[in-house]
Write a protein that holds these residues in place. Sequence first.
Motif, PDB file in Angstrom:
ATOM      1  N   GLU A 358       0.878  -1.387  -0.039  1.00 27.62           N
ATOM      2  CA  GLU A 358       0.042  -0.045  -0.126  1.00 27.62           C
ATOM      3  C   GLU A 358       0.827   1.114  -0.073  1.00 27.62           C
ATOM      4  O   GLU A 358       0.605   2.306  -0.668  1.00 27.62           O
ATOM      5  CB  GLU A 358      -0.782  -0.091   1.120  1.00 27.62           C
ATOM      6  CG  GLU A 358      -1.550   1.177   1.464  1.00 27.62           C
ATOM      7  CD  GLU A 358      -0.950   2.071   2.427  1.00 27.62           C
ATOM      8  OE1 GLU A 358      -1.024   3.501   2.394  1.00 27.62           O
ATOM      9  OE2 GLU A 358      -0.321   1.765   3.391  1.00 27.62           O
ATOM     10  N   ARG A 359       2.016   1.157   0.742  1.00 28.82           N
ATOM     11  CA  ARG A 359       2.892   2.312   0.751  1.00 28.82           C
ATOM     12  C   ARG A 359       3.396   2.544  -0.423  1.00 28.82           C
ATOM     13  O   ARG A 359       3.886   3.915  -0.987  1.00 28.82           O
ATOM     14  CB  ARG A 359       3.700   2.315   1.913  1.00 28.82           C
ATOM     15  CG  ARG A 359       3.142   2.565   3.269  1.00 28.82           C
ATOM     16  CD  ARG A 359       2.760   3.856   3.258  1.00 28.82           C
ATOM     17  NE  ARG A 359       2.490   4.485   4.643  1.00 28.82           N
ATOM     18  CZ  ARG A 359       1.322   4.574   5.097  1.00 28.82           C
ATOM     19  NH1 ARG A 359       0.179   4.253   4.093  1.00 28.82           N
ATOM     20  NH2 ARG A 359       0.778   5.052   6.206  1.00 28.82           N
ATOM     21  N   CYS A 360       3.959   1.510  -1.113  1.00 30.11           N
ATOM     22  CA  CYS A 360       4.420   1.632  -2.457  1.00 30.11           C
ATOM     23  C   CYS A 360       3.575   2.276  -3.544  1.00 30.11           C
ATOM     24  O   CYS A 360       3.896   3.153  -4.196  1.00 30.11           O
ATOM     25  CB  CYS A 360       4.732   0.129  -3.032  1.00 30.11           C
ATOM     26  SG  CYS A 360       6.026  -0.631  -2.231  1.00 30.11           S
ATOM     27  N   ALA A 361       2.359   1.958  -3.434  1.00 30.15           N
ATOM     28  CA  ALA A 361       1.238   2.925  -4.210  1.00 30.15           C
ATOM     29  C   ALA A 361       1.086   4.069  -3.783  1.00 30.15           C
ATOM     30  O   ALA A 361       0.989   5.045  -4.732  1.00 30.15           O
ATOM     31  CB  ALA A 361      -0.076   2.081  -3.964  1.00 30.15           C
ATOM     32  N   GLN A 362       1.250   4.417  -2.473  1.00 37.36           N
ATOM     33  CA  GLN A 362       1.202   5.870  -2.043  1.00 37.36           C
ATOM     34  C   GLN A 362       2.302   6.548  -2.753  1.00 37.36           C
ATOM     35  O   GLN A 362       2.368   7.834  -3.323  1.00 37.36           O
ATOM     36  CB  GLN A 362       1.204   5.983  -0.644  1.00 37.36           C
ATOM     37  CG  GLN A 362       1.141   7.485  -0.040  1.00 37.36           C
ATOM     38  CD  GLN A 362       1.029   7.411   1.335  1.00 37.36           C
ATOM     39  OE1 GLN A 362       0.862   6.514   2.001  1.00 37.36           O
ATOM     40  NE2 GLN A 362       1.146   8.664   1.888  1.00 37.36           N
ATOM     41  N   VAL A 363       3.618   5.896  -2.696  1.00 36.70           N
ATOM     42  CA  VAL A 363       4.731   6.687  -3.431  1.00 36.70           C
ATOM     43  C   VAL A 363       4.485   6.981  -4.921  1.00 36.70           C
ATOM     44  O   VAL A 363       4.619   7.939  -5.363  1.00 36.70           O
ATOM     45  CB  VAL A 363       5.981   5.805  -3.342  1.00 36.70           C
ATOM     46  CG1 VAL A 363       7.151   6.469  -3.932  1.00 36.70           C
ATOM     47  CG2 VAL A 363       6.254   5.811  -1.518  1.00 36.70           C
ATOM     48  N   ASP A 364       3.878   5.927  -5.732  1.00 36.73           N
ATOM     49  CA  ASP A 364       3.724   5.898  -6.902  1.00 36.73           C
ATOM     50  C   ASP A 364       2.696   7.126  -7.438  1.00 36.73           C
ATOM     51  O   ASP A 364       2.704   7.706  -8.158  1.00 36.73           O
ATOM     52  CB  ASP A 364       3.293   4.648  -7.452  1.00 36.73           C
ATOM     53  CG  ASP A 364       4.336   3.442  -7.589  1.00 36.73           C
ATOM     54  OD1 ASP A 364       5.360   3.854  -7.153  1.00 36.73           O
ATOM     55  OD2 ASP A 364       3.950   2.358  -7.559  1.00 36.73           O
ATOM     56  N   LEU A 365       1.591   7.150  -6.315  1.00 34.65           N
ATOM     57  CA  LEU A 365       0.771   8.125  -6.687  1.00 34.65           C
ATOM     58  C   LEU A 365       1.146   9.487  -6.670  1.00 34.65           C
ATOM     59  O   LEU A 365       1.118  10.531  -7.479  1.00 34.65           O
ATOM     60  CB  LEU A 365      -0.529   7.964  -5.891  1.00 34.65           C
ATOM     61  CG  LEU A 365      -1.501   6.913  -6.222  1.00 34.65           C
ATOM     62  CD1 LEU A 365      -2.422   6.633  -4.864  1.00 34.65           C
ATOM     63  CD2 LEU A 365      -2.233   7.225  -7.422  1.00 34.65           C
ATOM     64  N   MET A 366       2.068   9.502  -5.625  1.00 31.34           N
ATOM     65  CA  MET A 366       2.757  10.983  -5.227  1.00 31.34           C
ATOM     66  C   MET A 366       3.565  11.298  -6.184  1.00 31.34           C
ATOM     67  O   MET A 366       3.871  12.593  -6.928  1.00 31.34           O
ATOM     68  CB  MET A 366       3.452  11.049  -4.026  1.00 31.34           C
ATOM     69  CG  MET A 366       3.930  12.280  -3.728  1.00 31.34           C
ATOM     70  SD  MET A 366       5.394  12.189  -2.292  1.00 31.34           S
ATOM     71  CE  MET A 366       6.715  11.581  -3.316  1.00 31.34           C
ATOM     72  N   LEU A 367       4.530  10.247  -6.881  1.00 28.12           N
ATOM     73  CA  LEU A 367       5.184  10.572  -8.158  1.00 28.12           C
ATOM     74  C   LEU A 367       4.294  11.115  -9.302  1.00 28.12           C
ATOM     75  O   LEU A 367       4.764  12.159  -9.960  1.00 28.12           O
ATOM     76  CB  LEU A 367       6.081   9.402  -8.336  1.00 28.12           C
ATOM     77  CG  LEU A 367       7.257   9.250  -7.363  1.00 28.12           C
ATOM     78  CD1 LEU A 367       7.867   7.981  -7.573  1.00 28.12           C
ATOM     79  CD2 LEU A 367       8.413  10.270  -7.299  1.00 28.12           C
ATOM     80  N   ALA A 368       3.519  10.214  -9.621  1.00 26.36           N
ATOM     81  CA  ALA A 368       2.595  10.772 -10.547  1.00 26.36           C
ATOM     82  C   ALA A 368       1.951  11.957 -10.515  1.00 26.36           C
ATOM     83  O   ALA A 368       1.692  12.857 -11.457  1.00 26.36           O
ATOM     84  CB  ALA A 368       1.438   9.578 -10.666  1.00 26.36           C
ATOM     85  N   ARG A 369       1.532  12.276  -9.268  1.00 21.13           N
ATOM     86  CA  ARG A 369       1.147  13.920  -9.237  1.00 21.13           C
ATOM     87  C   ARG A 369       2.012  14.796  -9.314  1.00 21.13           C
ATOM     88  O   ARG A 369       1.641  15.809  -9.957  1.00 21.13           O
ATOM     89  CB  ARG A 369       0.473  13.923  -7.586  1.00 21.13           C
ATOM     90  CG  ARG A 369      -0.852  13.124  -7.393  1.00 21.13           C
ATOM     91  CD  ARG A 369      -1.663  13.618  -6.199  1.00 21.13           C
ATOM     92  NE  ARG A 369      -2.812  12.722  -5.899  1.00 21.13           N
ATOM     93  CZ  ARG A 369      -2.863  11.680  -5.315  1.00 21.13           C
ATOM     94  NH1 ARG A 369      -1.790  10.960  -4.742  1.00 21.13           N
ATOM     95  NH2 ARG A 369      -4.076  11.054  -5.254  1.00 21.13           N
ATOM     96  N   THR A 370       3.247  14.642  -8.815  1.00 21.98           N
ATOM     97  CA  THR A 370       4.521  15.666  -9.169  1.00 21.98           C
ATOM     98  C   THR A 370       4.586  15.667 -10.388  1.00 21.98           C
ATOM     99  O   THR A 370       4.742  16.731 -11.058  1.00 21.98           O
ATOM    100  CB  THR A 370       5.578  15.273  -8.285  1.00 21.98           C
ATOM    101  OG1 THR A 370       5.934  13.956  -8.709  1.00 21.98           O
ATOM    102  CG2 THR A 370       5.274  15.312  -6.848  1.00 21.98           C
TER     103      THR A 370
END
Length: 1002
Positions: A358-370
């Motif tokens: 789940e935290r990996c997904a959180q990182v991926d979403l943050m990178l996508a948003r940036t």
Amino acid sequence: MPETSREDGEPQENAAVAQLYGEPFDSGLALAEQHQLAADLTAACAVYEQLLTLAESIEDSPDVQFLRAHLLANIASVRLTATDLLAAEDAVERSRALLDGIASAPMGPRGRQLWLEMVLRTLLARADLLRRTGRLDEALACLDEAALRLPEFDDPEGLRTSELGLNRVHLLIERSEWGAAEEQASALLSTTPATADETIPRLLIALGLICASTGRFDPAEDYFARAEDVLRATGDTGELQSLLAHRAYTAMRRGDFDLAEQLFAEASAFFERQRWYGDLAVCEQARAFLAGRRGDSTGADDLMAASLSRFEQLGASIAAADTMLLGAQHAYDRGDITEMKRLAQKARDVYQGREVHERCAQVDLMLARTLEDNLNRTDHGHHERTSVDNALSLALPAALALEAARYGFATAHARSQWLELADDAMRLVFRLAVRRQDQGLLFELVEHRCAGASLALDRTPSTPPASAAGDAGDAKASGETGESVSVFPSAAMKVYGHVDGPTTLGGVAADAAASAGLRVAPPPKVRMSQESGRVALQEYIAAAQFRYHRRIVDEEEVPFSNTDDLTSRPVVQVRLADAGDLFMTWTWAGGARGFGTGHGPADEVDRAVRALAAALPGPGAAAEGMRQAFASGAMTDPHNEHALARELAEAVWPEGLTAQIRQVSARAGRPLVRIQPSPRVAQVPWELLAVDAESDVRLIDLADVVTTAPTSLRRPDPGPCPSPARDAGVHRDSAASPDTDTDTDTVVLVLDPRIPGFRADSPLGSVLGPPGSDPELLAFVQSRLDAGAVVPSVATPAEAFRRTDLDRDWLSGALRKGARRLMYVGHVSGAPVEGGQSEDGTLHLCCGPGTTGLAETVRTHRPLSAKDLLLGTLPLRADGEPGARIWPAPPRVALIGCESGGDLRFAESFGLASAMLHNGAELVTATRWVLPTSFAFHRLAGLPESVRPLSAAVVAVDTAHEDQDPVARLGRWQREQLDHWRSDGRIEHSPLLWAAMTCIVV
């Protein structure tokens, strides 16, 4: 040990239940316990250490070793509370080693029980320690070992059993298995004895954290208030301060940042005084987020550095990575891209190593948003397509996993609240797809979103073995507002590994858990092409399942279009999906070819939907809402109604599709438009849309219109059925087949049944007026009697109305014998959309309060809910039957009642109309909003009593259901009403009544 065996076999009992070892140990233990309740853990630990030093000076024996193990277990408990994890681990290991050393020592039954209790304590303490340090697989192994030991332990009140269950709940929370955690915690709460003063408040706090983490803030506060009452009664100061931090977290998630800041500061001061450094680090982490949000970058950096240092000193690597992730967001906000990438990658490496998916997904979403933010700020030139592709490759699998996390919840309400969090990620995906101008991807996104959840009728948790990883750490955890998206690692949303199978309860708790709510499973795969076998979003689904270990779709496949076999007329399938803006796809079949996509800006769609809502009777105070609809609603004035119809068309209907419909109509005849609305636009009367800016041409002037339900309701076709709906293109469910001895020519009529406890002029009174007073209705019933079998059997048409014997058991018997049609005219109570549970919609039959069912009683009456129709007696009895066997639906069903088709307004369509489709109906005619009765027309619009619009609508629906093509026949009647409305504007022809009617198919 307090009890050993003498040579003469007589037990020597030096301690009762109070664990008396003699002085100074007894008074010392009591003093330490007082310090613990007062949250003075330093003093408590000092007392225990003094007692341990004294015990270690005593000559070695099994009794003394047991005493030392007991003291070490207490020290471990205190150290855990103070989040001194290294010292806690040392104490637990030493305690367990001592207990193992005396396992074979002679002891009587009482001594054995005391030894077992201490072993269980050390196992639970070690599991708690392992959980806090992210070693979840090892923690689960400890709990499993405790479960194996538990049957030997004499636990008449179930205190240790409930404590073990609570630890399993905490483990599920750590894994972000929100649904399973909530279900088990609720079941435990109902079975835990009131004497469990320590377990009950912790269960309540766990439930509060689950609700707060999944967007249900009011229930969270309720749980916290109940926990506070128990803690105050027991004088547990430390837990009260921890509760303060949980309330601060809830306030932050809700968006009340000032209150969150105040509460976190208060809790931090206490934790620092008491040297509870782990809890202090969590508060510092949250305060860093809040400081960054208000623009205090220096304060945020200082708090993050302090939090990170404390977590690293405690060995809490996952929590430290959470702080790194928060630091990465702050680095991006101040423009330090290099530092952002470093911290994000470092955090992701920790998560990946610990299988914290789940935290990996959180990182991926943050990178996508940036990446998206960077695309908005700078010109990427010819590299823009690559940048968008990179953002999509990160965002779409993570968004799918986050959305799929809802299937672990046992109730639709919890799932709907979770979707509000998950939708933020999906809106990002749609924005990126629009930016890439990828029509094919948009098409597949809409098809996947419209497939719908599948109903799960077994008692097995829907989360698959590979779905360990929750993916809930989305930026929504911050409760942020505005466009800037920040990441805050939720205290209750950490996931550390994969689950090899569902964690289960036994006995009463398992039964209680299994019966709660309406379970759903992931949607079916949507097959985009029969030739290639491509599934919508297949590469992104595969990536999500591989990266985050969560099942995204079911193994069942459905074709994206169910119109391939309809060659008798041109058909266009239209589907709509909400993702900020309103997105639409359409596909032609039946002799016409082509497809397209479109989308309406969110503000325009919302404005039009609000205008429509203002024109309709409200679902709340029915009388007042109906009065306003007649007095000032747009539906009762031709000019205002046309303006509304035009506003709706401009917001939700593309001109290009209208042009295609005109072309197809000119070449091949009137087409059929099949529309699957999104929840936001489910009440739109598509037939009324004024699709031409230059003239008063409505969509129904150009085409017949039918509403389609999610494809997940489509059932396998067991064979031919009587009187199939030619244009429905749906299949019957073999589980819904009627009994073998059937009369499939029967028409079942349920006409204005008398509801127990309600007079004719009461809110659940008559909708059609006194029996025999309406010649048109009498003629309609007589025509059915003349045409064939009618149930109930009546001698005269008037006997079919206001009957008192039409309850759910009677209806079951009538439908099991077989029928070709069911017509219900009466009261329907829709479920509140904000509650998210469409299955709570109810029909009102003649059922008394003693009737068995899943809906709550209303006075002396129990309604028949959609949940009853779907689940039947499965939640009520071990040998229960699904609703499709108890109430098998005939091919055609009419539900003429207030908002009987309102389930399409929900993210999960499992209301009355969908239940009938699930139970075997091919076509259901239902209503989009609250219906005015003929009496309402008479009283509120001054219409003569001889004119009865509702009766005319009933007859029109009956006529349509007798036609080979019910959609076309009902559409013809609606066009006639529209023509009258445009020509004379008389109130009896107002679309307030007839435009509410729609045929629903799959």
